[in-house]
Design a protein around this motif. Structure first.
Motif: not given
Length: 525
Positions: A90-103
């Motif tokens: 899984n990839y999440g905000i605790d793993t690295g930068l999460f660049p999803l726009g409008s989210c």
């Protein structure tokens, strides 16, 4: 070549997964191969032994189960290993930068989680007598107070369970207000920008309105002239996001609000991007009548995934009487109560949206975030979010293409696929190559008004070091695409637990339920 310990150094080809032989086990070093839990099932294996149920006559009648449940059968260690291995993928905000726009994939401070787990909040039951939950009601009242002050709106509805649920709430209040004026049969049209979130027109249509799309101008904002031409006596309102989905602030927002009010309609603002303006702009001052607030986007509660969402709605004085039940009344001196009946000052309420009062755990988390930051801290957070997006825009716009590049953006930077023209690399290829580099792709192909859109939202919690590493990676990929290294992109992702899927086939013929191989083969025949 040997290193200083006399050991062979790692050959360059070892970094290329395609050059390595497949392993017998299916695993790749510490990345364990993990099939579906149904495929791991071994009939007769259990995690706990229970005594056989005594024989008793069935009271289920025709509803009695006629075959096996079909649930996987595993021991406790097998189940633990399965989900632990999945968590590593899984990839999440605790793993690295999460660049999803409008989210707005905002970091969830651990302080918030500790507060929500306090027994006095975590062990509440929605059916408890009001006298036993005074502290919880005070928390709800405090959340309402903060949201009211930050938005400049006098009324707040806490029950909505998500942003789209909040949209429904706001538009139901607008519909009720129009019907109370005796214009329910006449005002059946809702205006929505072409760049609107997809839930906006869906919500309006769900309530029986006709949706009329407004085009955007060359600056990525609502075309004011086209908007004014669409106004008429049949317009119920407008659903508009500000800052909008193109990542810019609607500079004609006050003119739009004044015009919709003059035409007898209401202004619904999609609050998905409130994170960019907290402490700097009050939507109530702009003429907004209703706006939902995603607590996960702006106030750091856990984000979506079908989980505990929360999308409170703030209302202007004109719509406050139509807000949904229940709502908290009273104060710390006289005690708190719940208004649950459509009578008295709630006589015009459109009723309930859900069984109880919203997501208590989300209210606790959001209030902890608000109080730990204070008004000045919240304003700094919104400023830092905008600064981060503009920093990325400045670092990337010479190698990537920004469709609305004249001037700063808000909290998200929008790029298109023009820079990939002639390279043989598609927008999707670029996204898949980002996975190999250790990043979740930004929001791709949205907003739809921009061809090959790439919408990046870094949030305020990212350090300059993290932003630079991300920007350097995108610059590298853009340069490799222009240099003709198409192989890097069309084969991506090489290093993910699963390779690229046939997305067209998956969309047209989805397999939504696991079946044993024998059953699948029979179905295929």
């Amino acid at each position: 070549m040997m290193n200083n310990e006399g050991r062979p150094t790692r050959p360059a080809a070892a970094n290329d997964a395609s050059s390595a032989p497949d392993t017998f086990s299916g695993a790749r070093a510490l990345e364990q191969h993990e099939p579906l839990i149904f495929e791991r099932s071994n009939p007769g294996t259990v995690g706990v032994d229970l005594p056989d149920a005594p024989d008793a006559p069935s009271r289920l009648g025709t509803l009695a189960r006629k075959g096996a449940l079909g649930l996987p059968e595993l021991s406790e260690p097998q189940v633990v290993r399965h989900y632990t291995r999945l968590s590593r993928m899984n990839y999440g905000i605790d793993t690295g930068l999460f660049p999803l726009g409008s989210c707005t994939m905002k970091h969830n401070p651990r302080l918030n989680e500790r507060m929500a787990r306090l027994p006095g909040f975590a062990d509440l039951h929605p059916m408890q007598p009001v006298s036993t939950v005074q502290g919880a009601l005070e928390v709800m009242q405090q959340v309402k107070h903060w949201l009211s002050v930050l938005t400049g709106m006098p009324a707040v509805a806490l029950p909505p369970g998500a942003g789209a649920h909040g949209e429904l709430c706001g538009m139901m209040a607008i519909k009720s207000a129009i019907e109370a004026r005796g214009e329910g049969d006449r005002r059946r049209r809702v205006l929505a920008p072409a760049s609107a979130h997809g839930t906006n027109p869906a919500t309006a249509a769900m309530l029986g309105f006709t949706v009329d799309e407004i085009p955007e101008n060359e600056r990525g904002r609502v075309d004011l002239k086209a908007f004014e031409e669409k106004l008429g006596p049949d317009v119920a309102g407008i659903m508009l996001t500000n800052p909008n989905t193109c990542g810019v602030f609607e500079t004609d927002i006050k003119a739009i609000a004044d015009a919709i009010h003059a035409a007898g309609g209401y202004f619904y603002c999609d609050g998905a991007n409130f994170n960019a303006i907290v402490g700097r702009v009050r939507p109530g001052d702009l003429g907004v009548d209703a706006m939902h607030i995603n607590l996960h986007k702006t106030f750091s509660t856990p984000h979506g995934g079908g989980g505990p969402g929360s999308g409170p709605v703030v209302f202007s004085e004109a719509l406050a009487p139509f807000a949904p039940l229940p709502w908290v009344t009273g104060d710390g001196d006289s005690g708190y109560d719940l208004k649950e009946e459509a009578s008295g000052d709630a006589a015009e309420s459109f009723g309930r949206m859900k069984g109880f009062h919203g997501q208590m755990g989300m209210f606790v988390r959001a209030l902890a975030y608000m109080m730990s930051h204070g008004s000045d801290g919240l304003m700094q957070a919104s400023g830092d979010a905008v600064l981060s997006a503009n920093y990325l825009k400045a670092r990337l716009e010479d190698v990537m293409s920004a469709p609305y590049g004249d001037g700063p953006c808000m909290h998200e930077a929008l790029f298109d696929d023009t820079f990939l023209n002639g390279t043989g690399v598609t927008t999707l290829d670029f996204a898949k190559a980002m996975i190999d580099e250790g990043y979740h792709p930004m929001t791709m192909y949205f907003p739809l008004v921009v061809h090959g859109a790439m919408l990046i939202e870094p949030t305020e919690s990212e350090s300059k070091e993290a932003l630079d590493r991300f920007a350097d990676t995108l610059r590298f990929l853009a340069e490799q695409a222009k240099a003709g290294d198409t192989e890097r992109f069309i084969q991506a992702p090489r290093y993910a637990p699963r390779r690229r899927l046939d997305e067209t086939q998956a969309a047209r013929k989805p397999i939504l339920r696991w079946k044993p191989e024998a059953a699948t083969a029979e179905a295929a025949e």
